[in-house]
Enzyme design. Structure first.
Site, mmCIF file in Angstrom:
data_model
loop_
_atom_site.group_PDB
_atom_site.id
_atom_site.type_symbol
_atom_site.label_atom_id
_atom_site.label_comp_id
_atom_site.label_asym_id
_atom_site.label_seq_id
_atom_site.Cartn_x
_atom_site.Cartn_y
_atom_site.Cartn_z
ATOM 1 N N CYS A 40 23.071 33.330 36.798
ATOM 2 C CA CYS A 40 23.749 33.629 38.061
ATOM 3 C C CYS A 40 23.573 32.516 39.092
ATOM 4 C CB CYS A 40 23.242 34.947 38.624
ATOM 5 S SG CYS A 40 24.011 35.401 40.199
ATOM 6 N N LYS A 49 31.232 30.312 42.957
ATOM 7 C CA LYS A 49 31.756 30.682 44.274
ATOM 8 C C LYS A 49 31.851 29.474 45.197
ATOM 9 C CE LYS A 49 31.876 34.576 42.465
ATOM 10 N NZ LYS A 49 31.526 34.011 41.153
ATOM 11 N N GLU A 197 45.609 35.353 26.942
ATOM 12 C CA GLU A 197 44.774 36.531 26.720
ATOM 13 C C GLU A 197 45.219 37.231 25.442
ATOM 14 O OE1 GLU A 197 42.424 39.564 26.367
ATOM 15 O OE2 GLU A 197 42.018 38.078 27.934
ATOM 16 N N GLY A 266 34.289 35.946 26.923
ATOM 17 C CA GLY A 266 33.225 36.930 27.075
ATOM 18 C C GLY A 266 31.847 36.327 26.888
ATOM 19 N N HIS A 439 39.689 47.675 65.005
ATOM 20 C CA HIS A 439 41.021 47.078 64.981
ATOM 21 C C HIS A 439 40.996 45.748 65.723
ATOM 22 C CE1 HIS A 439 45.398 46.737 65.208
ATOM 23 N NE2 HIS A 439 45.227 46.404 66.489
#
Length: 463
Positions: A40, A49, A197, A266, A439
């Site tokens: 990680c 990220k 895929e 995977g 808001h």
């Protein structure tokens, strides 16, 4: 015994377990053969990220002219980009090391292997412990015919090293979370990206409506998507990597040429070298070490957490399981009893979900109602120039009980926290609708999706 508990693996599950066990007064050691932080922090969540953020800044700059802000010619310093990414990793892994020291955790460097049920060998030394927590994580799965060299044909680890120049043509084999995150990075940085895929749909496990919206946005950004397609073999030639693609439906084969190929089909549990047989611990044919709700394996004083314990292979799931194992060892009444575990694809827009999909709810026999609020009706999304996506709420029709929330849009992962808490608290759609949200925010879209369940949303026509 040398230690009360010895944790094998210092990834998210392992270091959480070690720190919590130390917090509870136990004598703790943690063995790690590579670097603290595991996949990680080192070659997974965090550096990915960082690259996603960099790519999104490039995309944002391209579209800034839409509201009157122009820049000069974009230039990328690839060496600096890779250095910045690596610097974040170094800071975080250093932080974990500092926490080990602060909590008086003994850090054992080397590969751990069981000698018997109470003894492991790390390097050339042996250590005994009253309990063990196995947190060895996972590694990228391999695909026959596509031999990873981490230069031209890469897995998720190799893809983190951005080459200079950025590859003009990139193929991603696998339309899951990892595949799309890297495809998004490379697409934003200038590569022509194709995702293939094997299955009929990308992002298996996510809600069908959300996947359709997500795929539409990825396609609009220039990423080509082909489902029910497989890659048979790759051959390196002077003009690039020649990949044989085959239609799963028709068997038709063709060859296309790319400059870089990412194999993202995977992950598999990492148990090599552990010698689990010496401890008597059961390992499945697929390499997983199953555990009960208290993370115990078939040997009561040996625990298994994270990817190696079974799906879903997610860092946040590993973290919680690590805490549970540590608390059980310390005599606390802990168990892994989460109502739902969230999933996220950190692209732009993000795809995030928690709880049941609409189809899963129906398959379980629930009478289902849904409410959907499109971000095209969100003032805050408009100001962000990110109106692709929606919030979809799945509820049980008679009780109004929340069953699942599915979000496609900016900051979807952050919005998901409210949904996860609502599921854990057994909240209803009405509970969320009656909660005043600030808001203007993206969070209002969650409120309006809840209102849409009862056809009371204000900013869309309720049909």
């Amino acid at each position: 015994m040398d230690f009360d508990v010895l944790v094998i693996g210092a990834g998210p599950g392992g270091y959480h377990a070690a720190i919590r066990a130390a917090q509870l007064g136990l004598r703790v050691a943690c063995a790690e053969r590579e670097a603290v932080g595991g996949v990680c922090l080192n070659v997974g969540c965090i550096p990915t990220k960082a690259l996603l953020h960099a790519g999104e800044q490039i995309a944002a700059a391209r579209h800034a002219a839409d509201f009157g802000l122009t820049f000069g010619e974009q230039k990328m310093d690839i060496a600096k980009l890779n250095g910045w990414k690596d610097g974040i990793v170094k800071k975080l892994t250093g932080g974990v090391g500092a926490l080990f020291k602060a909590n008086k955790i003994t850090h054992l460097i080397g590969e751990a292997s069981f000698v018997d049920a109470h003894t492991v060998k790390v390097g050339d030394k042996t250590y005994t412990a009253g309990s063990f927590i196995i947190a060895t994580g996972s590694e990228p799965a391999k695909l026959p015919g596509l031999d990873v060299d981490q230069v031209e044909i890469v897995d998720s680890t190799g893809a983190l090293v951005m080459p200079d120049p950025v590859p003009a043509r990139m193929l991603c084999v696998g339309g899951g979370v990892i595949g799309f995150e890297f495809s998004h990075v490379y697409n934003n940085m200038g590569s022509a990206v194709k995702v293939i895929e094997f299955l009929p749909n990308v992002i298996p496990g996510a809600d069908a409506d959300a996947v359709k919206e997500f795929a539409k946005s990825m396609t609009k950004q220039g990423i080509k998507i082909e489902t029910q397609t497989k890659a048979n073999k790759a051959e390196k030639k002077a003009d690039g990597i020649h990949v044989e693609l085959e239609s799963v439906k028709t068997g038709e084969k063709r060859t296309e040429v790319f400059d870089r190929v990412l194999v993202a089909v995977g992950r598999r549990p990492r148990t090599d070298g552990l010698n689990m047989a010496a401890a008597g611990v059961h390992v499945t044919d697929r390499g997983f070490i199953p555990a009960d709700l208290q993370q115990r394996t078939n040997i009561p004083h040996i625990y298994s957490v994270g990817d190696v314990a079974g799906n879903p292979m997610l860092a946040h799931k590993a973290m919680k399981e690590g805490l549970v194992a540590a608390e059980v060892i310390a005599g606390k009444p802990a168990a892994q009893d989460a109502v739902a575990i969230p999933g996220v694809v950190y692209t732009s827009p993000e795809l995030a979900w928690v709880g049941l999909t609409e189809q899963e709810a129906k398959d379980k026999g629930y009478k289902v109602k849904t409410g959907t609020f499109p971000l095209s009706a969100s003032g805050r999304a408009m100001t962000l120039q990110q109106t692709d996506g929606f919030v979809k709420m799945v509820v049980e029709a008679d009780s109004d009980l929340l069953l699942g929330v599915h979000i496609v849009g900016p900051h979807a992962s952050d919005l998901l926290g409210e949904a996860g808490l609502a599921l854990e608290m057994a909240a209803t759609a009405t509970d969320i609708a009656l909660t005043i949200h600030a808001h203007p925010t993206l969070g209002e879209s969650v409120l309006e999706a809840a209102e849409a369940v009862h056809k009371q949303a204000i900013h869309i026509m309720n049909r």
